[in-house]
Design a protein around this motif. Structure first.
Motif, PDB file in Angstrom:
ATOM      1  N   THR A 103      47.443  42.717  45.188  1.00 34.35           N
ATOM      2  CA  THR A 103      46.403  43.708  45.008  1.00 34.35           C
ATOM      3  C   THR A 103      45.213  43.198  44.016  1.00 34.35           C
ATOM      4  O   THR A 103      45.014  42.016  44.115  1.00 34.35           O
ATOM      5  CB  THR A 103      47.297  44.626  43.766  1.00 34.35           C
ATOM      6  OG1 THR A 103      47.144  43.979  42.753  1.00 34.35           O
ATOM      7  CG2 THR A 103      48.467  45.147  44.532  1.00 34.35           C
ATOM      8  N   VAL A 104      44.189  44.289  44.005  1.00 32.94           N
ATOM      9  CA  VAL A 104      42.971  43.935  43.724  1.00 32.94           C
ATOM     10  C   VAL A 104      43.023  43.508  42.210  1.00 32.94           C
ATOM     11  O   VAL A 104      42.351  42.365  41.669  1.00 32.94           O
ATOM     12  CB  VAL A 104      41.953  45.095  43.500  1.00 32.94           C
ATOM     13  CG1 VAL A 104      40.695  44.650  42.748  1.00 32.94           C
ATOM     14  CG2 VAL A 104      41.531  45.563  45.272  1.00 32.94           C
ATOM     15  N   GLU A 105      43.908  44.269  41.348  1.00 34.18           N
ATOM     16  CA  GLU A 105      44.286  43.949  40.008  1.00 34.18           C
ATOM     17  C   GLU A 105      44.832  42.343  40.035  1.00 34.18           C
ATOM     18  O   GLU A 105      44.486  41.540  39.063  1.00 34.18           O
ATOM     19  CB  GLU A 105      45.145  44.806  39.266  1.00 34.18           C
ATOM     20  CG  GLU A 105      45.595  44.460  38.004  1.00 34.18           C
ATOM     21  CD  GLU A 105      46.385  45.488  37.343  1.00 34.18           C
ATOM     22  OE1 GLU A 105      46.567  45.317  36.058  1.00 34.18           O
ATOM     23  OE2 GLU A 105      46.757  46.302  37.888  1.00 34.18           O
ATOM     24  N   ASP A 106      45.475  41.989  40.799  1.00 33.00           N
ATOM     25  CA  ASP A 106      46.376  40.887  40.914  1.00 33.00           C
ATOM     26  C   ASP A 106      45.303  39.505  41.115  1.00 33.00           C
ATOM     27  O   ASP A 106      45.205  38.740  40.673  1.00 33.00           O
ATOM     28  CB  ASP A 106      47.289  40.511  42.110  1.00 33.00           C
ATOM     29  CG  ASP A 106      48.558  41.277  41.742  1.00 33.00           C
ATOM     30  OD1 ASP A 106      48.908  41.689  40.441  1.00 33.00           O
ATOM     31  OD2 ASP A 106      49.243  41.732  42.748  1.00 33.00           O
ATOM     32  N   ARG A 107      44.360  39.953  42.092  1.00 31.28           N
ATOM     33  CA  ARG A 107      43.372  38.975  42.406  1.00 31.28           C
ATOM     34  C   ARG A 107      42.299  38.690  41.103  1.00 31.28           C
ATOM     35  O   ARG A 107      41.879  37.842  41.059  1.00 31.28           O
ATOM     36  CB  ARG A 107      42.469  39.313  43.560  1.00 31.28           C
ATOM     37  CG  ARG A 107      43.035  39.196  44.854  1.00 31.28           C
ATOM     38  CD  ARG A 107      42.457  39.719  46.049  1.00 31.28           C
ATOM     39  NE  ARG A 107      42.986  39.715  47.197  1.00 31.28           N
ATOM     40  CZ  ARG A 107      43.219  38.663  47.965  1.00 31.28           C
ATOM     41  NH1 ARG A 107      42.454  37.607  47.555  1.00 31.28           N
ATOM     42  NH2 ARG A 107      43.893  38.428  48.995  1.00 31.28           N
ATOM     43  N   ASN A 108      42.079  39.956  40.329  1.00 34.60           N
ATOM     44  CA  ASN A 108      41.312  39.642  39.281  1.00 34.60           C
ATOM     45  C   ASN A 108      41.958  38.940  37.907  1.00 34.60           C
ATOM     46  O   ASN A 108      41.130  38.024  37.540  1.00 34.60           O
ATOM     47  CB  ASN A 108      40.828  41.112  38.684  1.00 34.60           C
ATOM     48  CG  ASN A 108      39.946  42.052  39.583  1.00 34.60           C
ATOM     49  OD1 ASN A 108      39.260  41.321  40.360  1.00 34.60           O
ATOM     50  ND2 ASN A 108      39.948  43.266  39.573  1.00 34.60           N
ATOM     51  N   HIS A 109      43.258  38.776  37.985  1.00 32.53           N
ATOM     52  CA  HIS A 109      44.062  38.114  37.054  1.00 32.53           C
ATOM     53  C   HIS A 109      43.660  36.653  37.380  1.00 32.53           C
ATOM     54  O   HIS A 109      43.730  35.875  36.625  1.00 32.53           O
ATOM     55  CB  HIS A 109      45.459  38.788  36.900  1.00 32.53           C
ATOM     56  CG  HIS A 109      45.502  39.982  36.154  1.00 32.53           C
ATOM     57  ND1 HIS A 109      44.996  40.078  34.869  1.00 32.53           N
ATOM     58  CD2 HIS A 109      46.072  41.069  36.580  1.00 32.53           C
ATOM     59  CE1 HIS A 109      45.232  41.372  34.472  1.00 32.53           C
ATOM     60  NE2 HIS A 109      46.059  41.861  35.280  1.00 32.53           N
ATOM     61  N   ILE A 110      44.010  36.551  38.676  1.00 31.96           N
ATOM     62  CA  ILE A 110      43.984  35.102  39.178  1.00 31.96           C
ATOM     63  C   ILE A 110      42.455  34.516  38.985  1.00 31.96           C
ATOM     64  O   ILE A 110      42.419  33.412  38.541  1.00 31.96           O
ATOM     65  CB  ILE A 110      44.371  34.983  40.547  1.00 31.96           C
ATOM     66  CG1 ILE A 110      46.209  35.344  40.724  1.00 31.96           C
ATOM     67  CG2 ILE A 110      44.263  33.814  41.333  1.00 31.96           C
ATOM     68  CD1 ILE A 110      46.358  35.466  42.503  1.00 31.96           C
ATOM     69  N   ALA A 111      41.550  35.214  39.175  1.00 32.11           N
ATOM     70  CA  ALA A 111      40.084  34.867  39.111  1.00 32.11           C
ATOM     71  C   ALA A 111      39.829  34.576  37.638  1.00 32.11           C
ATOM     72  O   ALA A 111      39.266  33.590  37.245  1.00 32.11           O
ATOM     73  CB  ALA A 111      39.182  36.015  39.728  1.00 32.11           C
ATOM     74  N   LEU A 112      40.601  35.275  36.737  1.00 32.91           N
ATOM     75  CA  LEU A 112      40.270  35.070  35.401  1.00 32.91           C
ATOM     76  C   LEU A 112      40.949  33.964  34.985  1.00 32.91           C
ATOM     77  O   LEU A 112      40.374  33.066  34.124  1.00 32.91           O
ATOM     78  CB  LEU A 112      40.708  36.378  34.576  1.00 32.91           C
ATOM     79  CG  LEU A 112      40.823  36.368  32.987  1.00 32.91           C
ATOM     80  CD1 LEU A 112      39.449  35.995  32.741  1.00 32.91           C
ATOM     81  CD2 LEU A 112      41.250  37.576  32.384  1.00 32.91           C
ATOM     82  N   GLU A 113      42.189  33.588  35.306  1.00 37.00           N
ATOM     83  CA  GLU A 113      42.700  32.456  35.123  1.00 37.00           C
ATOM     84  C   GLU A 113      42.116  31.367  35.585  1.00 37.00           C
ATOM     85  O   GLU A 113      41.905  29.992  35.016  1.00 37.00           O
ATOM     86  CB  GLU A 113      44.294  32.307  35.317  1.00 37.00           C
ATOM     87  CG  GLU A 113      45.179  31.359  35.059  1.00 37.00           C
ATOM     88  CD  GLU A 113      46.584  31.271  35.227  1.00 37.00           C
ATOM     89  OE1 GLU A 113      47.183  30.164  35.008  1.00 37.00           O
ATOM     90  OE2 GLU A 113      46.972  32.186  35.696  1.00 37.00           O
TER      91      GLU A 113
END
Length: 298
Positions: A103-113
């Motif tokens: 999801t978009v939220e998952d991708r944002n978490h991955i990008a942050l890490e």
């Protein structure tokens, strides 16, 4: 042949003088721990022992240099293992991000890490020991990487991309790792540039671009693994050399002790005997000298 009182006195004085000299020699041997304290004592033994002592000094310098170099290798090993872990995590996140189910939220978490891992790699690249940057090549006083806005670029000039070497026994042992060895791909890309693209692709959901950068990540990871293995190999070789040098120093020391070392119990016994002999000679001479004077007056 007529033996005069003068001859007896002179001979007695000569013996006393020789006894004093012998006692001083024994005292010097006991205090220095050496039977040969100057070349004139025994030129052959002095020459051999001098060569062996000079050789030991050189080998001990090599041993100290090896110990210092191995302490640097510990830092390389620690940093490279940490980079290995970070790159593995980056690859895991990249594979996750390429999954269409994210999801978009998952991708944002991955990008942050990924951004956090990029910062961690930035700090690893600028690892220091005693104020010197270990990945700086010939420019250990210059940070290997620097920040330009949101990007991280290699700061070490190409001409400084020279691995540190340890000169031992007429050979140069290459042990250093530079920023170009583990932070740049064979094609010239930096791990930071790859991460910037990945972060952008993850945030936008461009799976095709993400998969394309997996190959570049593999190249970086392979270079880290290869250099980690090289560091371990050099450390093993240096340990073997250190052990060999220490054995040679011990053997040389044993030979030196056999050549010029003082047998302390024997020297102490000889000194005690010499002192007893000297005291007896002094008493005897004290009886002879007055008679010689009387005879001389008559």
């Amino acid at each position: 042949m007529r033996i005069t009182q003068s001859m007896i006195a002179n001979n007695a004085l000569k013996n006393i003088r020789n006894s004093y000299i012998r006692r001083e020699e024994l005292s010097e041997q006991i205090s220095t721990g050496k039977t040969v304290n100057r070349p004139s004592d025994d030129p052959a033994k002095a020459g051999k022992s001098s060569y062996l002592m000079s050789r030991n000094r050189l080998l001990n310098e090599y041993i100290d240099d090896i110990k210092n170099t191995r302490s640097v290798l510990v830092y390389y090993d620690t940093a490279l293992q940490e980079m290995q872990n970070v790159n593995h995590r980056i690859k895991e996140l990249t594979v996750q991000a390429a999954n269409d189910t994210q999801t978009v939220e998952d991708r944002n978490h991955i990008a942050l890490e990924l951004k956090q891992l990029k910062e961690h790699l930035y700090k690893l690249a600028n690892t220091q020991i005693g104020g010197k940057y270990i990945f700086g090549g010939a420019k250990t006083n210059v940070p290997p990487v620097r920040k330009e806005n949101e990007s991280v670029v290699i700061n070490t000039p190409q001409e400084a991309n020279i691995r540190a070497k340890l000169p031992i026994e007429h050979i140069d042992i290459e042990y250093g790792v530079t920023v170009y060895d583990v932070f740049k791909t064979d094609s010239g890309e930096t791990v930071f540039g790859i991460l910037d693209r990945l972060i952008n692709s993850v945030e936008k959901g461009n799976n095709g671009d993400i998969e394309r950068d997996l190959g570049s990540l593999d190249n970086i990871l392979n270079k880290v693994n290869a250099n980690l293995a090289r560091v371990g190999s050099v450390d093993n070789m240096l340990e073997s050399m250190k052990n060999r040098f220490e054995k040679v120093v011990d053997n040389n020391t044993d030979i030196i002790n056999e050549l010029i070392g003082t047998d302390l119990p024997k020297a102490l016994s000889d000194l005690s005997l010499e002192q007893t002999t000297l005291q007896a000679a002094l008493k005897t001479t004290a009886q002879i000298l007055p008679q010689s004077l009387v005879d001389f007056i008559r």
